[in-house]
Every structure is written in structure tokens, then in C-alpha cells.
Design a protein around this motif. Structure first.
Motif, PDB file in Angstrom:
ATOM      1  N   GLY A 153     -28.935 -46.254   0.091  1.00  0.00           N
ATOM      2  CA  GLY A 153     -29.836 -45.110  -0.013  1.00  0.00           C
ATOM      3  C   GLY A 153     -30.371 -44.965  -1.408  1.00  0.00           C
ATOM      4  O   GLY A 153     -29.773 -45.466  -2.363  1.00  0.00           O
ATOM      5  N   PRO A 154     -31.519 -44.296  -1.536  1.00  0.00           N
ATOM      6  CA  PRO A 154     -32.142 -44.146  -2.848  1.00  0.00           C
ATOM      7  C   PRO A 154     -31.236 -43.404  -3.828  1.00  0.00           C
ATOM      8  O   PRO A 154     -30.328 -42.686  -3.405  1.00  0.00           O
ATOM      9  CB  PRO A 154     -33.401 -43.313  -2.579  1.00  0.00           C
ATOM     10  N   ASN A 155     -31.510 -43.557  -5.105  1.00  0.00           N
ATOM     11  CA  ASN A 155     -30.769 -42.808  -6.129  1.00  0.00           C
ATOM     12  C   ASN A 155     -30.901 -41.321  -5.874  1.00  0.00           C
ATOM     13  O   ASN A 155     -31.967 -40.852  -5.480  1.00  0.00           O
ATOM     14  CB  ASN A 155     -31.336 -43.106  -7.517  1.00  0.00           C
ATOM     15  N   GLY A 156     -29.832 -40.624  -6.087  1.00  0.00           N
ATOM     16  CA  GLY A 156     -29.876 -39.164  -5.976  1.00  0.00           C
ATOM     17  C   GLY A 156     -29.749 -38.668  -4.551  1.00  0.00           C
ATOM     18  O   GLY A 156     -29.918 -37.479  -4.290  1.00  0.00           O
ATOM     19  N   SER A 157     -29.430 -39.564  -3.604  1.00  0.00           N
ATOM     20  CA  SER A 157     -29.361 -39.105  -2.218  1.00  0.00           C
ATOM     21  C   SER A 157     -28.021 -38.459  -1.880  1.00  0.00           C
ATOM     22  O   SER A 157     -27.866 -37.852  -0.836  1.00  0.00           O
ATOM     23  CB  SER A 157     -29.673 -40.256  -1.263  1.00  0.00           C
ATOM     24  N   GLY A 158     -27.042 -38.597  -2.765  1.00  0.00           N
ATOM     25  CA  GLY A 158     -25.766 -37.898  -2.530  1.00  0.00           C
ATOM     26  C   GLY A 158     -24.599 -38.828  -2.226  1.00  0.00           C
ATOM     27  O   GLY A 158     -23.525 -38.375  -1.812  1.00  0.00           O
ATOM     28  N   LYS A 159     -24.783 -40.119  -2.453  1.00  0.00           N
ATOM     29  CA  LYS A 159     -23.732 -41.084  -2.120  1.00  0.00           C
ATOM     30  C   LYS A 159     -22.485 -40.869  -2.981  1.00  0.00           C
ATOM     31  O   LYS A 159     -21.365 -40.806  -2.474  1.00  0.00           O
ATOM     32  CB  LYS A 159     -24.259 -42.518  -2.293  1.00  0.00           C
TER      33      LYS A 159
END
Ligand SMILES: Nc1ncnc2c1ncn2[C@@H]1O[C@H](COP(=O)(O)OP(=O)(O)O)[C@@H](O)[C@H]1O
Ligand SMILES: [Mg+2]
Lengths: 506, 251
Positions: free
Chosen positions: B36-42
Motif C-alpha cells: 500500500g502507498p506510504n501513509g496508508s496505515g501499515k
């Protein structure tokens, strides 16, 4: 001449973040040596007077010169004022409301050997983990590694209970005994050196000690001798309302070496007890002394009830060329610590080192540091101080580095780090620097930081409890100093760091 | 093994919702990947699962073998077998790597009521595990992560994992900043740990890692939600086309 005094601003602490850390850690009570030995004691009458000074001197069977020495100190002390320049607040000490001499009744007639010592006293040291037995070694068999032998002088309240390995040390020419014994057996050495580093006029507490010191340890290492084992003194305060005033005198003759360890504990009591010791080290040409202390006097409870008031004067005189001294201290105990082990670097090329860990938790207050007085040419000193404050504690590093006009080409390096746990404690750094020649250099570095939440979480995510995590991180912070300690002491000190921070902050 | 249901998380300090209903179920022995993109909460998800402060769970649940993870202290989660390989491993000055490992291992054993590992057994174990990851004696002695290169830090995380033998391993961008050789070492380390009883949640940006560690399931996370779940082919699709199409699909 530069004369700098600065008090680094207290670090602003984000609140909330580690509140929980602190509360969890706070839940446990920690001091492990707070029990008392129930034993019949003889006390001198309460309070301080010329008669008490005479009584102590008589109990030790001292010659007239020493009684006179004590009396002149006492008379001088009467006109002195308790110093209050340290960052310490405590109620006025009533010097008449305590005992100055307390000894187990069984010690009235000095036992000739450890075998004759009251079993209750022996049991006390056993419980404290202090070996008073000389493990008999088979001829020709080396002590297994990690089982280095340590000779012990055990001081209980006002008297030395016994000293181990005396005979074996004597074979090497090393004198290790209580100072009261040294006065009798080696008067010429005592008379020559006593008060030659810390004169009886030195300061309020040292002068008091000079008047009323009851016992302590004496060490003489003859020229060219490497002391065959580590020497140590273990101080135990047991009696209530009694001050302990011990005096330690170590003379390390030319080319000699000794490593000396010092430990101390006291029972939990609701009232404060005074401990005012003097330690003098005389170090001659090419000689070296390592002096390590683990100070674990009862620190008082979370509210600041009880605990030892520790006002101590320790000084090393590197009297001749290339003399070396290394002070290492782990200060975890006491309600009040006022202590500045110092080095007089008189001989050319002499060296002084000071490594310190000072932990102040709950209501403890520590004002500690060192003085490096550079008098000789090309003298070197190094100061590494790690202060840890938790709870409502105040922890001050106070250090003087002084380069005299003749101390040309001299060097000092000072590293002074403070670690804060929680947001109610304080860390202060008060360096005084005087340089009176142009070829010497003084470097001072200081940091103040807060125990890092990311480090604690990292440790906990690997399974460590919060207390374990704090202890690990703090031990890491102190590593440089822990490494300066003899190995067995370093292990003890590490667990002591952990224990002192249990019950950390509230 | 790990059941995450409708997990909603906001920051404790400010009113910012980061996870907005994450649902995920990982069975024993399975390997799941999250991309997932950066900042998506992973990373936030991995921190919340391992118990870091600073987040408030506003809704939903997370269980490990049926036990509620969210009420446990971080160290209890660890002792129950949860492990997070950090995206940014933390430096601990003055604490030797070995000391750290041994303290951690013994702490977990204590929590589980097991006896401490003997010094000898520990040394043997650590040497064996370190060898596979090409971690030398010097790195074992140095203070935890202090002065380690990016790759050394990540290998060190895998060493910890190998020593602690968790049953649920979360790897947060363990491949970021690794060169090809280091990537191979790390994947081999992970693959050596794969077993029927051990599950993995691998957070990554790159198909590359998933060539080495073959996932059973791939999830795409965006804006605090899992927006798509599929097989290994989903990772390839992301690798080739980026996230734009997938994002467009859900929006
Ligand atoms: N402590 C924090 N303070 C402020 N913002 C945060 C904090 N933790 C996470 N965030 C924000 O939450 C979002 C998700 O972050 P993160 O979980 O690190 O994403 P990812 O790992 O997917 O790149 C980001 O917008 C990030 O800026
Ligand atoms: Mg991330």
C-alpha cells in the motif's frame, strides 16, 4: 582565568508519554538490606562533647597525640558552620540528638580472630553476602577464574568486627587492618599520614569526623608491591539514632598498586542517620590506586521518611610524579548525598580519573561530583559522570577543574550526562573551571535527556517488562562507568541500578 | 492465528483517524502480505498489534489464537508469540546485542513460566542463528543497532525473530534499504522459520521480497482500509501498474 558557573536549564518534559511507565515501575518497594540485626549494644551517652571525644579515644586505647588531635578538631568544629552551598534541602541536623559511639557488647573485648566473633555478627555479613571466611586454597591450586579473592574489613556501627586475609597480605608486606589497630601497631605511619590529605580543618564534616571517628580501614602497600588481592571494607550501620564516622587511610608507596572496594548498607528506619566519613589516599611516585564504591545506604521511603544523610570527604593526593588514582562510584543510596571525591595532582605527570553513577529516586537528593586540582606539569584528569533522576529526586553534578599556573601542558576531559525518568525530577550540572596557565586545556561536554519511550517499547516488544526495560536502558547509559569497576562489583552494580529504579517515581 | 476485525484506530494526542476498519484473518502457517502507498496505515497497524502507546482503538478487535491482544501489555503479547520486525529498529547505546537478546529471551521464558536458558545453551543458539544471517561476533557484541548499517539493522531484527521463535511474525518493510544480497539473506532467514505453526504478515512495497518469501494472500491497504485482497498475482499487478488503478476502483 576563566571561572564559569552554569546551571543547565532543566529539560522540558513532555508529560503523559511515560506517566504509565513510571506508575508501573513505582509499584514495587525495593531496598533489600533494610533488615536490622537484633544484638546487644553498648552506647556512649547521647550527644557530643569533649567527654565523648575522650571516651571514643579511650575506647580505642589511643595515645595522647591522637586524643589531642581529636580535641583540637572538636574545638575548631564548635566554631564552624554547616555548609549550605549544595543543592540540598533537609531539616536542621541536631548534633546533640544522636549517638556517636555504638558497639556490639560482644566486641568489648576484641576477638583475637574471626572465629571468636559473635555468630550474630558473622550471620549479619553472611546475610549481606559479604564473605568473612577465608576460603582455604590448596597449595599450588589457583583460584578458579571469576572467584578472585577479596580481603574484607567489616565495620559494624562504630567498630571493625574483623579483617580477613591479614596474614596472607602481611606476607606480601601489605598492611590491611582497622584504623584503630593501625594506631596501635603502626603508629609511625598513621601519625605521618593521618590528616595529611584531608586536614582536620578541612570542612565542617571532615572536622567533625576528625573529632569523633571511631574506626575504619587502614592500608599500606610497600614500594614496588602489587597488592595480591582486592581489598575491601564493608560498612554496616545497624544501631538506631547513631551516626557512623569512619576514617579510611590508604598509603600506596612508590611503584605500588592496589584496588580497593567499598560497600555499605543500613536498615530501614523512619529517622535520618548521619554518616560523615573521611577517606584519604596518599599515592607516591609511580603508584596507582583504584578506589571503587558502591554506596547503597538506606535511601528513605517514597515520602522521604528516613534514610542516611551522607556527608563524605574523599580525597586522593598524587603526591609524587606519575602517581595515578581512579575513583569509581555508584551512588544509589542515601536520602542526602554530599560527596566530591577529589584528586590533587601534585606530582608531575600524575593522573586522576573520576567515574560516577549517581541515581536519585523518590525523594532522594544527590549533590556529587569531583575536584581535579592540577598542580604538577603535564597532569591529566578525566571525569565521566552519569546522573539518573527519577521520582521527585534532585540530582546535581558539581565539579571543579582547576589548572594552577605551574600545571603547564595539562589536560582535563569532562563528560557529564543526565538522564531523567518522569517529569517531576531534576538534573543540574554545575561545573567550575579555573585555568591559570595558557598551555593547559579543559574540555567539558554535558547532555541531558529523557529516558526514551521508543527504546522502552522496543525492549518491551521483545518481551521485557517495563522495569526490565528501564533497567536495561539505564545500564546502557551507565556503561562507561560500569566498565570502570572491577568485574564482580560491576555485576552487583548493574543489578543495583535495576533495584534502585524499581519503585521509581510516583 | 491472528484475527483482526473492523479495527478502528485514532491517534491518542490528536483527533486523527488512521485505521478505518481493518479486517484480516491469518491462519496458522499462512503468509500474508500487505502492500500500500506510504501513509496508508501499515506501520500503525503493526504498532497497534504489538501494543505501542499513542494510539486509541475506537472500534473493532484483534485476537491471537482467540486471546484479546488489545488488552495485553506489549511484553505479554511478545511472550504469547507476537513479534514485530521494526521498520526503523531502535538504537540502545551501551547495551550489547547479546545482552539484549538474552534478556529478552529470558524475560519471555519467565512470563511463560519456563526456566532461564543457560549461558552455554544461549551462546550456542545465538552463534548458530547468527551464522545463517552472516552476523559476526563483533556485531553481536556491539550495542544494539548503534552504528549498524540499514541492512545490518534489518538482519538483526531477523536474528531476534529467530532467537525468540514467535508464532506470529510481522515484518514491517524489512526489505527497505536492503541490497540484493542482504535481501537474499533476510528472505532465507525468514523462509527457514516458516512452519505449519508459524504465520507471517509481511508489509512491503516491492514484489521483489515476495519473489523470495512466497505469500499465500496479498492485501492492498489504502487510507486506513484493506481495499483489495487476492493471491500472489495481486502483488505483480501492483508492481506493474502501481496503486492508481486499484485506488480508482474503490473510489
Ligand atoms: N504519532 C503520529 N503522529 C502524527 N501522525 C501520525 C503518527 N503516527 C502515524 N501518523 C500518520 O498516520 C498515517 C499512517 O502512517 P503509517 O502507519 O506510518 O503509514 P505507512 O506505514 O503505511 O506508511 C500517516 O499519515 C502518518 O503521518
Ligand atoms: Mg510504514
Amino acid at each position: 582565568m576563566a571561572n564559569i558557573e552554569l546551571d543547565l536549564p532543566q529539560l522540558d518534559v513532555r508529560d503523559g508519554v511515560d506517566r504509565e511507565t513510571i506508575e508501573t515501575v513505582a509499584a514495587m518497594g525495593a531496598y533489600k538490606y533494610g533488615w536490622a540485626t537484633d544484638i546487644e549494644m553498648d552506647y556512649a551517652p547521647k550527644g557530643l562533647s569533649e567527654d565523648i571525644v575522650r571516651l571514643i579515644s579511650a575506647k580505642n586505647g589511643e595515645p595522647d597525640w591522637l586524643l589531642d588531635w581529636r580535641l583540637s578538631a572538636y574545638r575548631r568544629w564548635l566554631g564552624m558552620e554547616e555548609p549550605h552551598w549544595a543543592m540540598l534541602t533537609y531539616p536542621k541536623i541536631d548534633y546533640q540528638d544522636q549517638y556517636y559511639y555504638a558497639t556490639p557488647r560482644s566486641m568489648a573485648v576484641k576477638p583475637k580472630s574471626l572465629d571468636e566473633v559473635d555468630p550474630k555478627l558473622l550471620a549479619t555479613y553472611k546475610k549481606l553476602g559479604i564473605p568473612l571466611k577465608e576460603q582455604a586454597l590448596l597449595a599450588g591450586v589457583e583460584a578458579p577464574e571469576g572467584e578472585r579473592r577479596v580481603a574484607v574489613d567489616a565495620v559494624f556501627d562504630s567498630v571493625s568486627v574483623g579483617t580477613t586475609f591479614k596474614a596472607e597480605l602481611a606476607k606480601a608486606g601489605v598492611i590491611f587492618c582497622s584504623i584503630s589497630e593501625a594506631v596501635k601497631e603502626h603508629p609511625e605511619l598513621v601519625r605521618k599520614y593521618l590528616g595529611s590529605v584531608v586536614p582536620p580543618t578541612d570542612n565542617f564534616f571532615a572536622t567533625l569526623n576528625s573529632a569523633v571517628f571511631s574506626d575504619g580501614s587502614f592500608v599500606y602497600i610497600p614500594p614496588g608491591t602489587r597488592c595480591p588481592m582486592e581489598l575491601s571494607t564493608y560498612f554496616r550501620i545497624n544501631a538506631e539514632n547513631t551516626g557512623q564516622f569512619e576514617r579510611t587511610l590508604i598509603i600506596c608507596d612508590r611503584g605500588a598498586y592496589v584496588s580497593y572496594l567499598e560497600g555499605c548498607t543500613a536498615p530501614k528506619r523512619d529517622t535520618h542517620q548521619l554518616h560523615a566519613a573521611v577517606v584519604e589516599l596518599v599515592i607516591l611516585e609511580d603508584a596507582e590506586v583504584k578506589y571503587s564504591t558502591v554506596q547503597n545506604w538506606y535511601p528513605g521511603d517514597e515520602e522521604g521518611r528516613g534514610g542516611i544523610y551522607n556527608f563524605v570527604t574523599k580525597r586522593a593526593d598524587c603526591r609524587e610524579a606519575r602517581a595515578k588514582v581512579m575513583w569509581t562510584q555508584v551512588e544509589t543510596g542515601s536520602a542526602i548525598t554530599w560527596k566530591y571525591p577529589s584528586c590533587i595532582l601534585r606530582g608531575d605527570d600524575s593522573q586522576g580519573e573520576f567515574y560516577s553513577i549517581a541515581i536519585a529516586n523518590n525523594a532522594q537528593q544527590a549533590d556529587t561530583g569531583t575536584k581535579m586540582i592540577h598542580l604538577g606539569k603535564r597532569t591529566k584528569s578525566r571525569i565521566v559522570s552519569k546522573g539518573i533522576s527519577a521520582g521527585r529526586a534532585q540530582n546535581t553534578y558539581r565539579g571543579l577543574v582547576s589548572m594552577h599556573p605551574k600545571a603547564t601542558d595539562s589536560r582535563n576531559y569532562t563528560q557529564c550526562d543526565s538522564l531523567l525518568i518522569g517529569d517531576q525530577c531534576g538534573a543540574h550540572t554545575v561545573p567550575y573551571i579555573e585555568v591559570k596557565n595558557t598551555s593547559s586545556r579543559v574540555e567539558h561536554e554535558a547532555t541531558t535527556s529523557k529516558v526514551d519511550e521508543d527504546q522502552l517499547f522496543y525492549c518491551r516488544s521483545r518481551g521485557m517488562s517495563e522495569e526490565e526495560a528501564v533497567a536495561l536502558v539505564v545500564n546502557g547509559f551507565c556503561r562507561e562507568v560500569l566498565q570502570a569497576l572491577p568485574m564482580e562489583f560491576a555485576m552487583e552494580a548493574q543489578s543495583l541500578v535495576a533495584i534502585s529504579l524499581e519503585g521509581s517515581v510516583g | 492465528m491472528l484475527e483482526i476485525k473492523n479495527l478502528h484506530v485514532k491517534l491518542e494526542e490528536e483527533d486523527k483517524q488512521i485505521l478505518k476498519g481493518v479486517t484480516l484473518s491469518i491462519g496458522a502457517g499462512e503468509v500474508h502480505a500487505i502492500m500500500g502507498p506510504n501513509g496508508s496505515g501499515k506501520s500503525t497497524l503493526s504498532y497497534v498489534l504489538s501494543g505501542r502507546d499513542g494510539y486509541t482503538v475506537t472500534d473493532g478487535s484483534a485476537t491471537l489464537d482467540g486471546a484479546d491482544l488489545l488488552v495485553m501489555e506489549p511484553e505479554v503479547r511478545a511472550a504469547q508469540g507476537l513479534f514485530l520486525a521494526f521498520q526503523y529498529p531502535v538504537e540502545i547505546p551501551g547495551v550489547g546485542n547479546m545482552t539484549f537478546l538474552r534478556t529478552a529471551l529470558n524475560a519471555q521464558r519467565k512470563t511463560r513460566g519456563e526456566p532461564e536458558i543457560s549461558a552455554g545453551d544461549f551462546l550456542k543458539l545465538v552463534r548458530e542463528k547468527a551464522k545463517g544471517l552472516k552476523i559476526d561476533a563483533d556485531m553481536l557484541k556491539r550495542p544494539v543497532n548503534v552504528g549498524f548499517s540499514g541492512g545490518e539493522k534489518k538482519r538483526n531484527e531477523i536474528l531476534q525473530m529467530a532467537m525468540l521463535e514467535p508464532k506470529m511474525c510481522i515484518l514491517d518493510e524489512t526489505d527497505s534499504g536492503l541490497d540484493v544480497d542482504a535481501m537474499k539473506l533476510v528472505s532465507e532467514g525468514v523462509n527457514a522459520l516458516r512452519s505449519a505453526g508459524r504465520s507471517f504478515l509481511v508489509i512491503t512495497h516491492y514484489q521483489r521480497l515476495l519473489d523470495h518469501i512466497k505469500p499465500d494472500v496479498v492485501h492492498i491497504m489504502a487510507a486506513g482500509r484493506i481495499i483489495k485482497t487476492g493471491g500472489p498475482e495481486l502483488a505483480l499487478e501492483v508492481e506493474n501498474n502501481g496503486y492508481a488503478d486499484l485506488l480508482a476502483e474503490v473510489l
